[in-house]
Design a protein around this motif. Structure first.
Motif, PDB file in Angstrom:
ATOM      1  N   GLY A  51     -46.504  40.368  -4.916  1.00  0.00           N
ATOM      2  CA  GLY A  51     -46.624  41.686  -5.521  1.00  0.00           C
ATOM      3  C   GLY A  51     -45.356  42.510  -5.540  1.00  0.00           C
ATOM      4  N   HIS A  52     -44.197  41.865  -5.408  1.00  0.00           N
ATOM      5  CA  HIS A  52     -42.965  42.656  -5.308  1.00  0.00           C
ATOM      6  C   HIS A  52     -42.505  43.241  -6.639  1.00  0.00           C
ATOM      7  N   ALA A  53     -43.131  42.834  -7.736  1.00  0.00           N
ATOM      8  CA  ALA A  53     -42.835  43.500  -9.004  1.00  0.00           C
ATOM      9  C   ALA A  53     -43.233  44.968  -8.947  1.00  0.00           C
ATOM     10  N   ALA A  54     -44.205  45.305  -8.094  1.00  0.00           N
ATOM     11  CA  ALA A  54     -44.648  46.694  -7.978  1.00  0.00           C
ATOM     12  C   ALA A  54     -43.497  47.600  -7.538  1.00  0.00           C
ATOM     13  N   PHE A  55     -42.681  47.142  -6.615  1.00  0.00           N
ATOM     14  CA  PHE A  55     -41.578  47.968  -6.103  1.00  0.00           C
ATOM     15  C   PHE A  55     -40.405  47.972  -7.065  1.00  0.00           C
ATOM     16  N   ALA A 105     -50.952  37.114   0.587  1.00  0.00           N
ATOM     17  CA  ALA A 105     -50.374  36.979  -0.749  1.00  0.00           C
ATOM     18  C   ALA A 105     -51.310  37.529  -1.820  1.00  0.00           C
ATOM     19  N   MET A 106     -52.610  37.247  -1.685  1.00  0.00           N
ATOM     20  CA  MET A 106     -53.575  37.702  -2.680  1.00  0.00           C
ATOM     21  C   MET A 106     -53.766  39.224  -2.641  1.00  0.00           C
ATOM     22  N   VAL A 107     -53.726  39.801  -1.437  1.00  0.00           N
ATOM     23  CA  VAL A 107     -53.866  41.256  -1.324  1.00  0.00           C
ATOM     24  C   VAL A 107     -52.665  41.948  -1.972  1.00  0.00           C
ATOM     25  N   THR A 108     -51.467  41.441  -1.725  1.00  0.00           N
ATOM     26  CA  THR A 108     -50.279  42.049  -2.351  1.00  0.00           C
ATOM     27  C   THR A 108     -50.342  41.918  -3.865  1.00  0.00           C
ATOM     28  N   LEU A 109     -50.822  40.774  -4.351  1.00  0.00           N
ATOM     29  CA  LEU A 109     -50.968  40.583  -5.794  1.00  0.00           C
ATOM     30  C   LEU A 109     -51.961  41.578  -6.381  1.00  0.00           C
TER      31      LEU A 109
END
Length: 307
Positions: A51-55, A105-109
Motif C-alpha cells: 500500500g505504499h502508493a498511498a504515501f 500486506a492485505m490490510v495495507t493494500l
C-alpha cells in the motif's frame, strides 16, 4: 558504510549524462527515492506492504493542492506534502502493525485503496479521474540563486538534492541504535521481543519514516510533472514499487535506484517492441525472484564481498 552516501550521490550526479534522456534520469531519481523509503520497511524491517502508493500519491496530491487551491510557494507545499504523507503513514501503520505476514500486506493494500477512492470522490480538490492539474513550478529561488526548473538538467539536480537528503536520512537511521533494532526484528521478531525491545513501536516508527520518504518522492513527482495523476494512488503503483525494490535488491542501500533504473529501462525498451510490455517485464521479474533473489545490486555486493 562510511562512504555509501557520498558514493551514491556521486553515481546519481553522472546519471543524466549516461542515460538516453534527462526525463528518464528524473524518473529514475523519483522512483529511486520512493523505493528507498519502501526499502526501509521491507528490506530492513522485514514488513511486506502492498500500500505504499498511498504515501507517494498523498505527498503528490497535498503538494499540488497546496499550490493550486491555497497558492502556497513550492517549498511550503513540499513540507506539507511530506508531513501529510507521514501522518497518513502513522495512521495506516497504527492500524496495520497489529497483523503479520500476508494479513499485514492485505490490510495495507485495503487501506491504500480506501485512500485511492477518497481521492477519486473528492474531485473538487483532486480533479477526480482527470487528476490534479493547473500548477507549474517554473522557477526556484534558493538563497538568491534563480534556477530554471523547466530546464531538464537544472530540474534533475534540484531533485537530486532532495534525493541526497533522503539517502543521508536513511543512512543515519540505519547507523543508529534504532536501525539495529529494526534489523533485529527482520531477522527474528520473537527474539527481538525477548531481548526487551518494543517491537510494535519500532514497527510503527519504521512504517512512519518509510511513509515520510515515499511522500517526499511524491512531492518531487508533482513538481516534475506539474500534474498529479490518480494512478499515483493505485495499487499498480504499489506493485511497481515492490518490483523495483526487489529487482535492485531489498536490504541494500543503493539497490532501490538500481531497481528503478532497471525497471524503467525495460519499460522504455520493451514498450517500443510490444504494447504488452508488462508480460515481458513480469517474466524478467519472475526469473530474478527465482535465480537472483538478492537483486542486481545485492548480488553484486554478495559477489564483491563474499561471506
Amino acid at each position: 558504510m562510511k562512504w555509501r552516501v557520498p558514493l551514491s550521490i556521486l553515481a546519481l550526479c553522472v546519471l543524466p549524462w549516461v542515460l538516453p534522456s534527462k526525463a528518464l534520469a528524473v524518473n529514475v531519481l523519483i522512483y529511486g527515492v520512493v523505493c528507498v523509503g519502501y526499502n526501509l520497511l521491507f528490506g530492513y524491517t522485514g514488513l511486506l506492504s502492498f500500500g505504499h502508493a498511498a504515501f507517494f500519491g498523498a505527498g503528490a496530491y497535498i503538494t499540488g493542492i497546496a499550490i493550486v487551491h491555497f497558492g502556497l510557494p513550492w517549498y511550503a507545499a513540499v513540507v506539507l506534502g511530506v508531513l501529510g504523507g507521514g501522518l497518513l503513514a502513522l495512521v495506516i501503520g497504527a492500524l496495520s502493525i497489529r497483523t503479520r505476514g500476508i494479513y499485514f500486506a492485505m490490510v495495507t493494500l485495503a487501506l491504500a485503496q480506501l485512500v485511492y477512492y477518497v481521492a477519486l470522490q473528492a474531485s473538487n480538490w483532486t480533479g477526480g479521474e482527470n487528476g490534479l492539474r493547473g500548477f507549474t513550478v517554473s522557477k526556484i529561488d534558493l538563497f538568491g540563486l534563480q534556477i530554471n526548473f523547466l530546464d531538464p538538467l537544472q530540474k534533475y539536480y534540484v531533485l537530486m538534492a532532495f534525493a541526497g537528503l533522503a539517502l543521508w536520512f536513511v543512512s543515519r537511521i540505519l547507523n543508529s541504535p534504532f536501525g539495529a533494532v529494526i534489523e533485529a526484528i527482520r531477522e527474528n521478531e520473537t527474539r527481538a521481543r525477548a531481548c526487551g525491545y518494543n517491537v510494535e513501536r519500532a514497527k510503527l516508527m519504521s512504517f512512519t519514516l518509510s511513509g515520510l520518504i515515499c511522500a517526499l518522492a511524491g512531492t518531487l513527482s508533482a513538481m516534475h510533472l506539474a500534474i498529479v495523476p490518480l494512478d499515483s494512488l493505485h495499487y499498480q503503483t504499489s506493485g511497481m514499487i515492490v518490483m523495483m525494490t526487489l529487482l535492485g535488491g531489498a536490504g541494500s542501500f543503493f539497490g532501490p535506484f538500481v531497481g528503478a533504473l532497471a525497471f524503467l529501462l525495460m519499460e522504455d525498451v520493451f514498450s517500443i517492441w510490444t504494447s504488452h510490455w508488462q508480460i515481458v517485464v513480469g517474466s524478467v521479474f519472475i526469473l530474478f525472484v527465482l535465480f537472483l533473489p538478492k537483486g542486481i545490486w545485492g548480488a553484486l555486493l554478495a559477489w564483491r564481498v563474499p561471506k
